[in-house]
Design an enzyme around this catalytic site. Structure first.
Site, PDB file in Angstrom:
ATOM      1  N   LYS A  76       7.537  -5.785   1.840  1.00 43.36           N
ATOM      2  CA  LYS A  76       8.277  -4.574   1.417  1.00 43.36           C
ATOM      3  C   LYS A  76       8.107  -3.446   2.424  1.00 43.36           C
ATOM      4  O   LYS A  76       7.149  -3.418   3.205  1.00 43.36           O
ATOM      5  CB  LYS A  76       7.814  -4.108   0.033  1.00 43.36           C
ATOM      6  CG  LYS A  76       6.301  -3.840  -0.118  1.00 43.36           C
ATOM      7  CD  LYS A  76       5.817  -2.495   0.368  1.00 43.36           C
ATOM      8  CE  LYS A  76       4.311  -2.366   0.344  1.00 43.36           C
ATOM      9  NZ  LYS A  76       3.804  -1.171   1.020  1.00 43.36           N
ATOM     10  N   ASP A 111       0.862  -3.060  -5.597  1.00 44.88           N
ATOM     11  CA  ASP A 111       2.131  -3.521  -5.020  1.00 44.88           C
ATOM     12  C   ASP A 111       2.551  -4.902  -5.518  1.00 44.88           C
ATOM     13  O   ASP A 111       3.635  -5.382  -5.154  1.00 44.88           O
ATOM     14  CB  ASP A 111       2.026  -3.576  -3.487  1.00 44.88           C
ATOM     15  CG  ASP A 111       1.941  -2.184  -2.871  1.00 44.88           C
ATOM     16  OD1 ASP A 111       2.389  -1.208  -3.514  1.00 44.88           O
ATOM     17  OD2 ASP A 111       1.429  -2.082  -1.737  1.00 44.88           O
TER      18      ASP A 111
HETATM   19  O1  C5P Z   1      -3.951  -1.729  -5.566  1.00 41.99           O
HETATM   20  P1  C5P Z   1      -4.366  -1.998  -4.161  1.00 41.99           P
HETATM   21  O2  C5P Z   1      -5.544  -2.924  -4.087  1.00 41.99           O
HETATM   22  O3  C5P Z   1      -3.247  -2.429  -3.287  1.00 41.99           O
HETATM   23  O4  C5P Z   1      -4.849  -0.584  -3.590  1.00 41.99           O
HETATM   24  C1  C5P Z   1      -5.692  -0.506  -2.485  1.00 41.99           C
HETATM   25  C2  C5P Z   1      -6.300   0.880  -2.421  1.00 41.99           C
HETATM   26  O5  C5P Z   1      -5.317   1.844  -2.078  1.00 41.99           O
HETATM   27  C3  C5P Z   1      -6.908   1.382  -3.698  1.00 41.99           C
HETATM   28  O6  C5P Z   1      -8.224   0.927  -3.855  1.00 41.99           O
HETATM   29  C4  C5P Z   1      -6.870   2.906  -3.491  1.00 41.99           C
HETATM   30  O7  C5P Z   1      -7.922   3.320  -2.641  1.00 41.99           O
HETATM   31  C5  C5P Z   1      -5.570   3.083  -2.709  1.00 41.99           C
HETATM   32  N1  C5P Z   1      -4.440   3.420  -3.592  1.00 41.99           N
HETATM   33  C6  C5P Z   1      -4.394   4.690  -4.155  1.00 41.99           C
HETATM   34  N2  C5P Z   1      -3.358   5.021  -4.988  1.00 41.99           N
HETATM   35  C7  C5P Z   1      -2.374   4.140  -5.247  1.00 41.99           C
HETATM   36  C8  C5P Z   1      -2.387   2.844  -4.679  1.00 41.99           C
HETATM   37  C9  C5P Z   1      -3.446   2.516  -3.853  1.00 41.99           C
HETATM   38  O8  C5P Z   1      -5.276   5.524  -3.906  1.00 41.99           O
HETATM   39  N3  C5P Z   1      -1.386   4.494  -6.074  1.00 41.99           N
END
Ligand code: C5P
Length: 311
Positions: free
Chosen positions: A17, A146
């Site tokens: 994406k 995501d």
């Molecule tokens: O959910 P995912 O593992 O992809 O997110 C990785 C990191 O990105 C999270 O641990 C956080 O530090 C940051 N993040 C965030 N706010 C979001 C998505 C991700 O701070 N909405």
């Protein structure tokens, strides 16, 4: 094979994406940021093949992109997805996952999230667990912000962590050149850099809106299939943070923008740079220019569908 026999294996394809708009709001108590984003799924794909096994194992990881840093243990999001689905449905067997990657690793294009989405759909079909799309979405959101979009695909607006999705109307096709970079950017580090930057310079740049929202121009451009309008509306709050962490990316961003792109943007938390082009021909020309300058550049177009069974 009769219909009564179980599938020996299932292959599922899920897309990478680009966030064509990413507005980051406040840091929430759970460590995530409240955000508003517009996702476009693009034609770089992850293929996950699930085969019956007694254990949970990654059989192979292959691909057209450098594979350094892709874990084969429990940190692998596809394996985590399979285990989560088994735990939630009471499935007692295991699975072998073979992963073929086209999406740059740690690139800000959701490759790991696509693996997780593909693994969920593949294991659901292989094991006959028969979850609804709502059930799969809920499991996907537990694996990462995501992952639900990789299930859905197309064009969508994400709010909350980015996992609260609403499909958006989109017409036509958008052509992109993606400048990959072998050294990944950690997503948490990019968000933390943005927080630090806002703390230090809050007076000038603000702290992020209380309620982030996708700008109307972005949705209008996507609805019209108008690349020029979308180029003018591309926006990513993480871009400044990522460029602070990785000043080397600015040169490639400038080269792409001065070599025929309508506009360039850091994809998610980077380091992949996404250049929007007027046409497929213009994208092919820009790709050539970037490759000649020593940058690994890939062609892609969007929107494309979300995770689906291909074999
Ligand atoms: O959910 P995912 O593992 O992809 O997110 C990785 C990191 O990105 C999270 O641990 C956080 O530090 C940051 N993040 C965030 N706010 C979001 C998505 C991700 O701070 N909405």
């Amino acid at each position: 094979m009769s219909l009564a026999e179980p599938f020996p294996s299932v292959r599922v394809r899920a897309p990478g994406k680009i966030n064509v708009y990413l507005e980051v709001g406040r840091l929430m108590p759970d460590g995530y940021h409240d955000l508003a984003t517009a996702f476009q799924a693009v034609s770089l794909y992850e293929d996950v093949t699930a085969t019956h096994d007694d254990d949970f194992v990654i059989g192979s990881i292959t691909g057209t992109v450098p594979l350094i840093g892709v874990p084969k243990d429990d940190r692998n999001l596809a394996l985590a997805a399979a285990k989560l689905l088994a735990a939630e449905t009471g499935y007692h067997g295991g699975v072998r996952l073979d992963i073929a990657k086209d999406v740059p690793v740690s690139g800000g294009m959701g490759g790991g999230s696509a693996d997780a989405a593909a693994a969920l759909v593949a294991c659901d079909a292989l094991w006959g667990t028969g979850l609804t799309s709502g059930d799969l979405h809920a499991l996907a959101a537990r694996l990462g912000a995501d992952v639900p979009f990789a299930l859905l695909g197309g064009t969508a607006v994400g709010t909350g962590r980015g996992d609260n999705l609403n499909p958006a109307l989109a017409h036509g096709r958008f052509d992109w050149v993606l400048a990959a970079n072998p050294v990944g950017v950690s997503t948490p580090e990019a968000y933390a850099m943005l927080d630090r930057h806002r703390e230090e310079h809050g007076a000038e740049i603000g702290h992020g809106r209380d309620v982030p929202g996708v700008e109307a121009d972005v949705l209008h451009a996507l609805r019209q299939g108008d690349a020029r309008m979308l180029a003018a509306a591309l926006s990513n709050d993480l871009q400044a943070a990522t460029l602070r962490l990785r000043p080397d990316l600015s040169e490639v961003l400038e080269l792409g923008e001065s070599s025929g792109a309508l506009a360039g943007i850091v994809s998610g938390s980077g380091p992949t740079l996404a250049f929007l082009c007027e046409s497929a021909e213009a994208a092919a020309e820009l790709q050539q220019t970037l490759v000649t300058s020593g940058t690994d550049a890939l062609l892609a177009h969007g929107p494309v569908p979300g995770a689906r069974i291909v074999g």
